[in-house]
Design a protein around this motif. Structure first.
Motif, PDB file in Angstrom:
ATOM      1  N   ILE A  44      43.096  18.631-107.679  1.00 25.17           N
ATOM      2  CA  ILE A  44      44.489  17.462-107.234  1.00 25.17           C
ATOM      3  C   ILE A  44      44.185  16.225-108.459  1.00 25.17           C
ATOM      4  O   ILE A  44      45.556  16.163-108.639  1.00 25.17           O
ATOM      5  CB  ILE A  44      43.732  16.674-106.064  1.00 25.17           C
ATOM      6  CG1 ILE A  44      43.744  17.511-104.650  1.00 25.17           C
ATOM      7  CG2 ILE A  44      44.306  14.809-105.619  1.00 25.17           C
ATOM      8  CD1 ILE A  44      43.049  16.627-103.395  1.00 25.17           C
TER       9      ILE A  44
ATOM     10  N   PHE B  16      48.142  21.065-101.534  1.00 29.03           N
ATOM     11  CA  PHE B  16      46.529  20.193-101.143  1.00 29.03           C
ATOM     12  C   PHE B  16      46.530  22.265-100.663  1.00 29.03           C
ATOM     13  O   PHE B  16      44.603  21.917-100.040  1.00 29.03           O
ATOM     14  CB  PHE B  16      46.403  19.167-100.343  1.00 29.03           C
ATOM     15  CG  PHE B  16      47.002  17.621-101.465  1.00 29.03           C
ATOM     16  CD1 PHE B  16      46.397  18.064-102.597  1.00 29.03           C
ATOM     17  CD2 PHE B  16      46.812  16.906-100.843  1.00 29.03           C
ATOM     18  CE1 PHE B  16      47.216  16.965-103.762  1.00 29.03           C
ATOM     19  CE2 PHE B  16      47.299  15.417-101.664  1.00 29.03           C
ATOM     20  CZ  PHE B  16      46.919  15.792-102.681  1.00 29.03           C
TER      21      PHE B  16
ATOM     22  N   ALA C 112      50.512  18.034 -97.694  1.00 28.17           N
ATOM     23  CA  ALA C 112      50.183  16.287 -98.781  1.00 28.17           C
ATOM     24  C   ALA C 112      50.814  15.169 -98.669  1.00 28.17           C
ATOM     25  O   ALA C 112      51.727  14.546 -99.794  1.00 28.17           O
ATOM     26  CB  ALA C 112      50.209  17.260-100.441  1.00 28.17           C
TER      27      ALA C 112
END
Length: 257
Positions: free
Chosen positions: A106, A100, A134
């Motif tokens: 995403i 991320f 993440a």
């Protein structure tokens, strides 16, 4: 004393001048086996060729989130055809996961990961996971995936509590150069508290430099420095730790010793 570098990008250009010599440098420091994770279709053929040349090399096939392209699904039939061959050096899916901290959408990362989890289930293989910023989402996806063989959480740099979450899901913790840095208190504390039976060693070469070697490409021969630090953290003899790590590494990837 035999060591297994469970995550080394040995196919990258920095090692290609004299590959046999590069591998011999690693063996001189006790590294008997190396696993090369792929980053995507661009290097699947390269790592397969290296494994054909050297029976001490193993590899994983998958899509690294950092190199993920929007058209990645068109390569899935080829990936599945490679996995269906059940080639002995191919021991995992990966390097795959979530990152991320990059600009790759995403939604695209999660779609790619779900499809790779499907392949892990279909071909009964462990996965090598990449995780950056993440943790919570990746844990959630892994729990839902019900993976048959667990795998390795690569380049662990989290807390003890996070490591325990992964271990409960059937994963081993990839220990790299981070623990050689005295300021990495959180990670050093976590690794110190974890049982050796839950760990594997990795260099992530040519990345993730060891303390004292910043500014130069990392190398699998440097794996011994990570072992040395792990030995100090656990106050155990290197030979004893190395034997357990060797067993862990071969077991998670179902490699006969």
């Amino acid at each position: 004393m035999k060591l297994f570098d469970t995550h080394c990008h040995f196919d990258f250009d920095v090692f290609q001048g004299d590959f046999a010599h590069q591998f011999e440098l690693a063996r001189e420091q006790g590294v008997e086996r190396i696993l090369i994770p792929s980053v995507g279709p661009s290097n699947w053929a390269r790592i397969q060729e290296l494994a054909k040349q050297n029976n001490h090399l193993y590899y994983a096939l998958g899509f690294h989130p950092y190199f993920l392209q929007g058209d990645f699904e068109q390569h899935l039939p080829y990936l599945e055809s490679l996995l269906s061959l059940q080639s002995k050096p191919c021991v995992a899916i990966g390097e795959c996961g979530l990152d991320f901290a990059i600009e790759v959408p995403i939604e695209l990362q999660e779609r790619a990961l779900e499809l790779q989890f499907e392949l892990a289930r279909k071909y009964d293989l462990p996965v090598i996971l990449h995780s950056r910023k993440a943790h919570n989402r990746l844990i959630q996806m892994v729990k839902a995936a019900k993976l048959p063989k667990g795998g390795v959480l690569h380049a662990f740099s989290g807390s003890y509590q996070q490591a325990v979450e992964w271990i409960r899901l059937g994963f081993l913790i990839g220990v790299g150069g981070t623990i050689t840095y005295p300021r990495a208190n959180k990670t050093r504390d976590a690794i110190q508290r974890l049982s050796i039976e839950h760990l594997v060693l990795e260099t992530d070469a040519p990345d993730m430099p060891i303390l004292g070697y910043q500014g130069e490409p990392n190398h699998p021969s440097k794996l011994i420095h990570i072992l040395n630090e792990l030995s100090l953290l656990h106050s155990q003899q290197k030979q004893s730790i190395a034997s357990q790590l060797w067993e862990n590494s071969n077991s998670v990837f179902s490699i006969c010793e």
